[in-house]
Design an enzyme around this catalytic site. Structure first.
Site, mmCIF file in Angstrom:
data_model
loop_
_atom_site.group_PDB
_atom_site.id
_atom_site.type_symbol
_atom_site.label_atom_id
_atom_site.label_comp_id
_atom_site.label_asym_id
_atom_site.label_seq_id
_atom_site.Cartn_x
_atom_site.Cartn_y
_atom_site.Cartn_z
ATOM 1 N N VAL A 151 0.367 46.037 17.717
ATOM 2 C CA VAL A 151 -0.964 45.632 17.279
ATOM 3 C C VAL A 151 -1.868 45.449 18.490
ATOM 4 C CG1 VAL A 151 -2.273 43.881 16.063
ATOM 5 C CG2 VAL A 151 0.014 44.481 15.275
ATOM 6 N N CYS A 205 -25.251 36.481 7.388
ATOM 7 C CA CYS A 205 -25.954 35.281 6.945
ATOM 8 C C CYS A 205 -27.009 34.989 8.003
ATOM 9 C CB CYS A 205 -24.990 34.106 6.810
ATOM 10 S SG CYS A 205 -25.814 32.523 6.469
ATOM 11 N N CYS A 209 -22.576 28.616 3.417
ATOM 12 C CA CYS A 209 -23.774 27.823 3.101
ATOM 13 C C CYS A 209 -24.451 28.219 1.798
ATOM 14 C CB CYS A 209 -24.781 27.919 4.245
ATOM 15 S SG CYS A 209 -25.513 29.571 4.432
ATOM 16 N N SER A 220 1.159 44.771 34.748
ATOM 17 C CA SER A 220 1.350 45.319 33.412
ATOM 18 C C SER A 220 1.638 46.810 33.528
ATOM 19 C CB SER A 220 0.099 45.102 32.565
ATOM 20 O OG SER A 220 -0.178 43.743 32.399
ATOM 21 N N LEU A 221 1.966 47.429 32.410
ATOM 22 C CA LEU A 221 2.143 48.876 32.351
ATOM 23 C C LEU A 221 1.080 49.473 31.441
ATOM 24 C CD1 LEU A 221 6.016 49.273 31.917
ATOM 25 C CD2 LEU A 221 4.686 49.721 33.984
ATOM 26 N N LYS A 274 12.473 49.890 26.600
ATOM 27 C CA LYS A 274 11.537 48.773 26.768
ATOM 28 C C LYS A 274 12.000 47.632 25.860
ATOM 29 C CE LYS A 274 6.636 47.664 26.989
ATOM 30 N NZ LYS A 274 6.732 46.376 26.254
#
Length: 698
Positions: free
Chosen positions: A37, A438, A423, A84-85, A125
């Site tokens: 995700v 709104c 509201c 990171s990768l 992984k």
């Protein structure tokens, strides 16, 4: 060329959702999504920003590696950062990465020629939790979580209980120091036994092995960790440059070195001669992964030759010589229960589908965003529909499609409400916009969003004022505008739920302190449409206060569009905002409670110096590393930039100074190698005060 408003709103939504997910994962220790995700959502934002660089904001998750360490464990600085990768989701993206790698290595073939083969290592992984292990003279001295890549949490006592991690390396003699990276995990059979035991004790069950592992590593009692029988696979090795022992020359040899040193290395890694072999390796494990006793979410591909790795180098966030090839996301059917709506800070109403819970990749899912009315109409949702839910590309999973052949007889179509669910005001959809809004400035949901934005880290940075407390303040009518926050006192706050006298006092003090935040932060905190952190800094640099900015926005919009990176949409948004009477009233209220909405004298002078090239650090480049005694990195950066200097993330021959604190990492080593001057905090302060003749070089 202006950016379509829908794209700007989508980028803002992506930033908000990704940052919220990162906060839940890294700070709250409550992961709320699977990696697929996050990966696809991150890729969508990355693609948007690549196509429209003006969308890049300082708070974008693409500008950073990651999140901050949580409280409760000692924060430590990694000797060598954990990167990171980058991710690939298809064979085409894999080959695109490989082609770029060849170009960086100056091995790009002539047009029409086949790609030259470079040996690579394919590794599973593991879907666990990354650890950084530090050994001095062969003995485990520290184990830390990944954290933000530069700093993590010291969990050495817990990691010592993991049997597959050697407390002393099986080497004689060992190097002076060794850094090992790997993945902690709970095997599936162990996880099943743990949940069985918890069920017998009538305790809540863990959702999946990864969450259980993360929570276990942060247990304060190592005995609890030992009882849960964690495992560990090592995959990365760092050695001192001056070590005279046998040194691996490839990733494959590094894995063998780790095995000889006493580590468990995943036995399914493979030496692959070319990119075709990588595709075959990936396809093989995509079909076999469910046969393993642990979860994997893809394959990591690394260039085998370490010298070529060094030549390829790193981007700001990731190595160029490695990539994670991710498995396809999962889908599942469910039955639609109802449609609800969320109202955001800008009044945008987002429809959300609520359905019977389904399990996707080990997490329970029962809600999915539908984005807007167009998507709702496109899906043609009816009450009771059978839907296909996918966890891919969204933090809140998405409804992929509807199965109309299974629709109940007499089912009614679902539509967006005509009135705001918060509201009751009529909702508005402007021509050409996908969003329904709104427009009631007094809407509680809009007010709550505005308050959360005002106190957020990039704006006024008020500690102790979270969403639940904001909801209480709004529901009880104690806060009707941002300015009302500064009218709160300890007596009023202690009347609220879960708010003691000490917490109330701290919050009042934090609000008082926030009055001194720079003008650019105050401007960003106002939440003007299209004005992010970067744009706010640009505007605050050109207009020293809200009066001059409002005058330009209303009377001289060309003075705004002449600024670099500020387009007509931003100018129009500013004009509309400053022309609105409710916003004019808000500015008056903020001034009445002590907000200047203007640059301080010091800010004005620093700005003038920078604009005129007169700052005494003008032309000087600084790199920060380690933990300084009293300054945070952001504070140190602000001081340097205020004096005309520039802060960079990497050390090179062009670096003027490296500012080093405790537990400085590889940046300090590189500075010493290149002969770059190194300062401590005291020396930095003297330099900023223009006393360069007395500074102390480390």
């Amino acid at each position: 060329m202006s950016i379509p408003q829908g794209l700007q709103e989508r980028a803002a939504e992506l930033r908000q959702l990704l940052n919220r997910a990162a906060h839940a994962y890294y700070v709250l220790d409550a992961p709320d999504l699977e990696d697929s995700v996050y990966d696809r959502l991150y890729r969508e934002l990355l693609d948007l920003e690549a196509a429209h660089p003006e969308l890049v904001e300082a708070d974008s998750p693409t500008q950073r590696v990651g999140g901050s360490p949580a409280e409760g464990f000692r924060s430590v600085t990694h000797r060598i950062p954990l990167f990171s990768l980058d991710n690939a989701f298809s064979a085409e993206e894999l080959r695109g990465w490989y082609t770029r790698l060849l170009k960086v290595l100056d091995r790009e073939p002539p047009s029409g020629s086949p790609l030259p083969a470079l040996a690579m290592v394919g590794e599973l992984k593991i879907d666990g939790n990354a650890l950084a292990l530090s050994y001095d003279n062969g003995v485990l001295v520290r184990a830390a979580t990944r954290g933000d890549g530069d700093q993590g949490e010291d969990i050495t006592a817990n990691v010592r209980t993991i049997a597959s991690i050697p407390l002393r390396l099986h080497l004689d003699p060992p190097p002076a120091w060794v850094e090992v990276r790997g993945e902690a995990l709970i095997p599936d059979n162990t996880f099943a036994a743990i949940n069985s035991e918890r069920a017998a004790r009538d305790e809540p069950l863990f959702a999946n092995p990864r969450n259980a592992c993360a929570g276990t590593l942060r247990q304060l009692d190592p005995k609890v960790v030992a009882a849960r029988r964690l495992d560990f696979f090592a995959y990365t090795l760092h050695l001192p440059e001056d070590w005279s022992g046998e040194r691996p020359t490839s990733q494959w040899e590094s894995l063998r070195w780790l095995e000889d040193a006493g580590f468990r290395v995943n036995p399914n890694a493979a030496l692959l001669p070319d990119v075709d072999s990588v595709e075959q390796f990936f396809g093989d494990w995509d079909s076999r992964r469910h046969d393993l006793n642990y979860a994997t979410d893809g394959v990591v591909v690394k260039l085998n030759d370490l010298r070529l790795q060094d030549a390829a180098g790193f981007t700001q966030k990731a190595p160029r010589w490695a990539i994670a090839l991710k498995y396809p996301a999962e889908e599942a059917p469910s039955r639609l229960l109802k449609l609800t709506c969320q109202v955001g800070r800008t009044g945008v109403v987002t429809p959300v589908a609520e359905f019977e819970p389904v399990s996707l990749a080990g997490t329970s899912v029962s809600r999915a965003t539908l984005h807007n009315a167009d998507r709702l109409q496109e899906l043609d949702l009816h009450s009771g529909d059978t839907i296909i839910v996918r966890k891919a590309g969204e933090i809140i999973p998405e409804v992929l499609r509807v199965l109309p052949e299974l629709r109940p007889e007499g089912a009614l179509p679902l539509e967006l409400p005509q009135q705001c669910p918060s509201c009751g005001s009529d909702l508005v959809r402007e021509s050409g916009e996908a969003a329904t809004r709104c427009v009631n400035s007094s809407c509680p949901a809009i007010l709550s969003g505005a308050l959360r934005h005002w106190v957020s880290k990039g704006a006024l940075d008020v500690d102790g004022l979270g969403s639940k407390l904001i909801e209480q303040l709004v529901e009880r009518g104690l806060v009707r505008s941002i300015a009302d926050l500064y009218r709160l006192d300890t007596a009023l706050l202690t009347s609220l739920e879960r708010m003691g006298e000490k917490s109330a006092g701290n919050l009042v003090a934090a609000l008082a302190q926030s009055r001194t935040q720079p003008w650019s932060r105050q401007l960003y905190g106002l939440g003007i449409h299209h004005v992010g952190e970067v744009n706010a800094k640009a505007l605050a640099s050109a207009f020293a206060d809200a009066h001059s900015l409002a005058d330009a926005a209303v009377q001289r919009p060309e003075a705004i569009t002449d600024l670099h990176g500020i387009g007509p949409e931003i100018a129009q948004s500013l004009q509309q905002w400053f022309n609105t009477s409710a916003n004019q009233d808000l500015l008056q209220q903020l001034r009445a409670v002590g907000l200047t909405l203007a640059a301080s004298d010091q800010e004005r002078q620093a700005l003038a110096d920078r604009n005129n090239g007169k700052g005494h650090l003008n032309g000087q480049t600084f790199v920060l590393t380690g933990t300084l005694p009293s300054l945070s990195r952001s504070q140190a950066q602000a001081l340097i930039e205020g004096a005309g200097g520039k802060v960079s993330g990497s050390v090179s021959k062009k670096t003027s100074f490296v500012v080093a604190g405790d537990e400085a990492g590889s940046k300090l080593d590189k500075a010493n190698t290149l002969g770059v001057s190194v300062l401590d905090e005291a020396a930095l302060m003297l330099l900023i005060q223009n006393s360069a003749d007395t500074i102390h070089l480390l």
